[in-house]
Design a protein around this motif. Sequence first.
Motif, PDB file in Angstrom:
ATOM      1  N   ALA A 149      57.600  94.575  47.665  1.00 46.59           N
ATOM      2  CA  ALA A 149      56.941  93.281  48.034  1.00 46.59           C
ATOM      3  C   ALA A 149      55.353  93.642  48.749  1.00 46.59           C
ATOM      4  N   SER A 150      55.328  94.578  49.569  1.00 41.52           N
ATOM      5  CA  SER A 150      54.118  95.027  50.188  1.00 41.52           C
ATOM      6  C   SER A 150      53.146  95.771  49.271  1.00 41.52           C
ATOM      7  N   LEU A 151      53.838  96.463  48.300  1.00 39.05           N
ATOM      8  CA  LEU A 151      52.841  97.348  47.164  1.00 39.05           C
ATOM      9  C   LEU A 151      52.315  96.371  46.166  1.00 39.05           C
ATOM     10  N   LYS A 152      53.091  95.078  45.697  1.00 42.59           N
ATOM     11  CA  LYS A 152      52.724  94.175  45.121  1.00 42.59           C
ATOM     12  C   LYS A 152      51.373  93.455  45.723  1.00 42.59           C
ATOM     13  N   ASP A 153      51.541  93.213  47.002  1.00 42.93           N
ATOM     14  CA  ASP A 153      50.432  92.367  47.860  1.00 42.93           C
ATOM     15  C   ASP A 153      49.175  93.102  47.869  1.00 42.93           C
ATOM     16  N   LYS A 154      49.474  94.521  47.892  1.00 45.04           N
ATOM     17  CA  LYS A 154      48.018  95.361  47.929  1.00 45.04           C
ATOM     18  C   LYS A 154      47.448  95.344  46.688  1.00 45.04           C
ATOM     19  N   PHE A 155      48.069  95.703  45.543  1.00 46.20           N
ATOM     20  CA  PHE A 155      47.508  95.874  44.298  1.00 46.20           C
ATOM     21  C   PHE A 155      46.972  94.472  43.812  1.00 46.20           C
ATOM     22  N   SER A 156      47.571  93.380  44.178  1.00 45.91           N
ATOM     23  CA  SER A 156      47.207  92.002  43.730  1.00 45.91           C
ATOM     24  C   SER A 156      45.737  91.712  44.443  1.00 45.91           C
ATOM     25  N   GLN A 157      45.694  92.226  45.841  1.00 48.44           N
ATOM     26  CA  GLN A 157      44.367  92.164  46.252  1.00 48.44           C
ATOM     27  C   GLN A 157      43.356  93.103  45.863  1.00 48.44           C
ATOM     28  N   GLY A 158      43.491  93.951  44.853  1.00 47.88           N
ATOM     29  CA  GLY A 158      42.526  94.885  44.288  1.00 47.88           C
ATOM     30  C   GLY A 158      42.501  96.197  45.230  1.00 47.88           C
ATOM     31  N   PHE A 159      43.515  96.293  45.787  1.00 49.20           N
ATOM     32  CA  PHE A 159      43.644  97.756  46.671  1.00 49.20           C
ATOM     33  C   PHE A 159      43.988  98.861  45.472  1.00 49.20           C
ATOM     34  N   TYR A 160      43.691 100.147  45.890  1.00 47.99           N
ATOM     35  CA  TYR A 160      44.193 101.289  44.869  1.00 47.99           C
ATOM     36  C   TYR A 160      44.620 102.328  45.756  1.00 47.99           C
ATOM     37  N   THR A 161      45.378 103.171  45.430  1.00 43.96           N
ATOM     38  CA  THR A 161      45.999 104.253  46.456  1.00 43.96           C
ATOM     39  C   THR A 161      45.046 105.649  46.239  1.00 43.96           C
ATOM     40  N   VAL A 162      44.878 106.034  47.346  1.00 43.69           N
ATOM     41  CA  VAL A 162      43.952 107.195  47.349  1.00 43.69           C
ATOM     42  C   VAL A 162      44.672 108.357  47.976  1.00 43.69           C
ATOM     43  N   ALA A 163      45.853 108.142  48.649  1.00 45.78           N
ATOM     44  CA  ALA A 163      46.671 109.354  49.220  1.00 45.78           C
ATOM     45  C   ALA A 163      47.924 109.102  48.997  1.00 45.78           C
ATOM     46  N   LEU A 164      48.793 110.007  49.251  1.00 44.50           N
ATOM     47  CA  LEU A 164      50.268 109.908  49.254  1.00 44.50           C
ATOM     48  C   LEU A 164      50.739 110.977  50.265  1.00 44.50           C
ATOM     49  N   LYS A 165      51.127 110.571  51.662  1.00 41.24           N
ATOM     50  CA  LYS A 165      51.302 111.917  52.600  1.00 41.24           C
ATOM     51  C   LYS A 165      52.195 111.273  53.746  1.00 41.24           C
ATOM     52  N   TYR A 166      52.449 112.031  54.692  1.00 39.04           N
ATOM     53  CA  TYR A 166      53.408 111.891  55.509  1.00 39.04           C
ATOM     54  C   TYR A 166      52.693 111.724  56.995  1.00 39.04           C
ATOM     55  N   ILE A 167      52.728 110.497  57.590  1.00 38.93           N
ATOM     56  CA  ILE A 167      51.982 109.939  58.673  1.00 38.93           C
ATOM     57  C   ILE A 167      53.093 109.326  59.570  1.00 38.93           C
ATOM     58  N   TYR A 168      52.580 108.765  60.783  1.00 38.39           N
ATOM     59  CA  TYR A 168      53.407 107.847  61.441  1.00 38.39           C
ATOM     60  C   TYR A 168      54.716 108.717  61.876  1.00 38.39           C
ATOM     61  N   GLY A 169      54.627 109.983  62.250  1.00 34.80           N
ATOM     62  CA  GLY A 169      55.534 110.821  62.896  1.00 34.80           C
ATOM     63  C   GLY A 169      56.445 111.232  61.626  1.00 34.80           C
ATOM     64  N   GLY A 170      55.886 111.647  60.423  1.00 37.38           N
ATOM     65  CA  GLY A 170      56.626 111.910  59.315  1.00 37.38           C
ATOM     66  C   GLY A 170      57.226 111.027  58.337  1.00 37.38           C
ATOM     67  N   LYS A 171      56.616 109.997  58.304  1.00 40.08           N
ATOM     68  CA  LYS A 171      56.945 108.883  57.554  1.00 40.08           C
ATOM     69  C   LYS A 171      56.180 108.934  56.273  1.00 40.08           C
ATOM     70  N   LEU A 172      56.641 108.986  54.955  1.00 37.50           N
ATOM     71  CA  LEU A 172      55.747 108.956  53.806  1.00 37.50           C
ATOM     72  C   LEU A 172      55.262 107.517  53.402  1.00 37.50           C
ATOM     73  N   ARG A 173      53.913 107.577  53.126  1.00 38.51           N
ATOM     74  CA  ARG A 173      53.111 106.566  52.711  1.00 38.51           C
ATOM     75  C   ARG A 173      52.120 106.709  51.846  1.00 38.51           C
ATOM     76  N   TYR A 174      51.727 105.439  51.008  1.00 43.55           N
ATOM     77  CA  TYR A 174      50.530 105.410  50.260  1.00 43.55           C
ATOM     78  C   TYR A 174      49.415 104.967  51.319  1.00 43.55           C
ATOM     79  N   VAL A 175      48.191 105.793  50.981  1.00 43.17           N
ATOM     80  CA  VAL A 175      46.991 105.129  51.662  1.00 43.17           C
ATOM     81  C   VAL A 175      46.352 104.299  50.498  1.00 43.17           C
ATOM     82  N   PHE A 176      46.176 103.105  50.813  1.00 37.83           N
ATOM     83  CA  PHE A 176      45.285 102.201  50.087  1.00 37.83           C
ATOM     84  C   PHE A 176      43.946 102.041  50.323  1.00 37.83           C
ATOM     85  N   ALA A 177      43.074 101.882  49.632  1.00 37.86           N
ATOM     86  CA  ALA A 177      41.950 101.562  49.923  1.00 37.86           C
ATOM     87  C   ALA A 177      41.214 100.203  48.964  1.00 37.86           C
TER      88      ALA A 177
END
Length: 229
Positions: A149-177
């Motif tokens: 649901a959140s990924l669809k929300d971001k792509f629908s707004q025109g965001f694109y992924t620029v990174a995929l990394k572990y943040i927030y204490g080791g949680k895997l996340r896409y970074v969108f811009a």
Amino acid sequence: MEKVYEGSLGEYSYSVYVLGKTHLPEVLALQDIVCEALPNKDILQPLSEEEFDFILSGNGIMIGAFHDEKLIAFRALLIPPIDEDHLGYDIGLVDEADLKRVLYQEISSVDPNYRGYGLQKTLAKVIMQQIDTNAFDYLVTTVMPYNIASLKDKFSQGFYTVALKYIYGGKLRYVFALDLRKQPQYEDETVTISMGDVEAQQKLLSEGFIGVEMKQLAEDWVVEYKKLK
């Protein structure tokens, strides 16, 4: 409160306002309701009371939808502090002056009893209209893989992924811009990779590809990667 939008939930109406510090208890209460209803608690990175207070104290923008004076949804943008974890580095920014022109798209929450009316998408459009594009160049945000649901929300707004990394204490996340200044143009070559293949996606991202779309193939979700022109 400044009213910035009016809409309808079927036969009922709602109003969207710019929120202030007095709304902090309502925001925290709604976040608790949303978190409690999640089947997978890792999907959402909730904000602390201090983080909400920081945004509501003039360090960002927060809007909320009200039905019968009840807060039923909110969406927030943050002006982040410049530190070593700043997500602006993931889009290639280096200078402090450029990093200061980055906004974070923070948490978005909708009361489970009011889902199905497109509130999240509507609030995304409304909050974008509140951004001073003379002061900011980029929006960035993070989303967990397979949080469809959140990924669809971001792509629908025109965001694109620029990174995929572990943040927030080791949680895997896409970074969108999202570039607030111009619409991105892509090269023709498309590479499609399973959302679950972390290493392959990280390799593509390191080679200058960005994730521009997602779709379901069989029982899996994949991300389409292209290069910017």
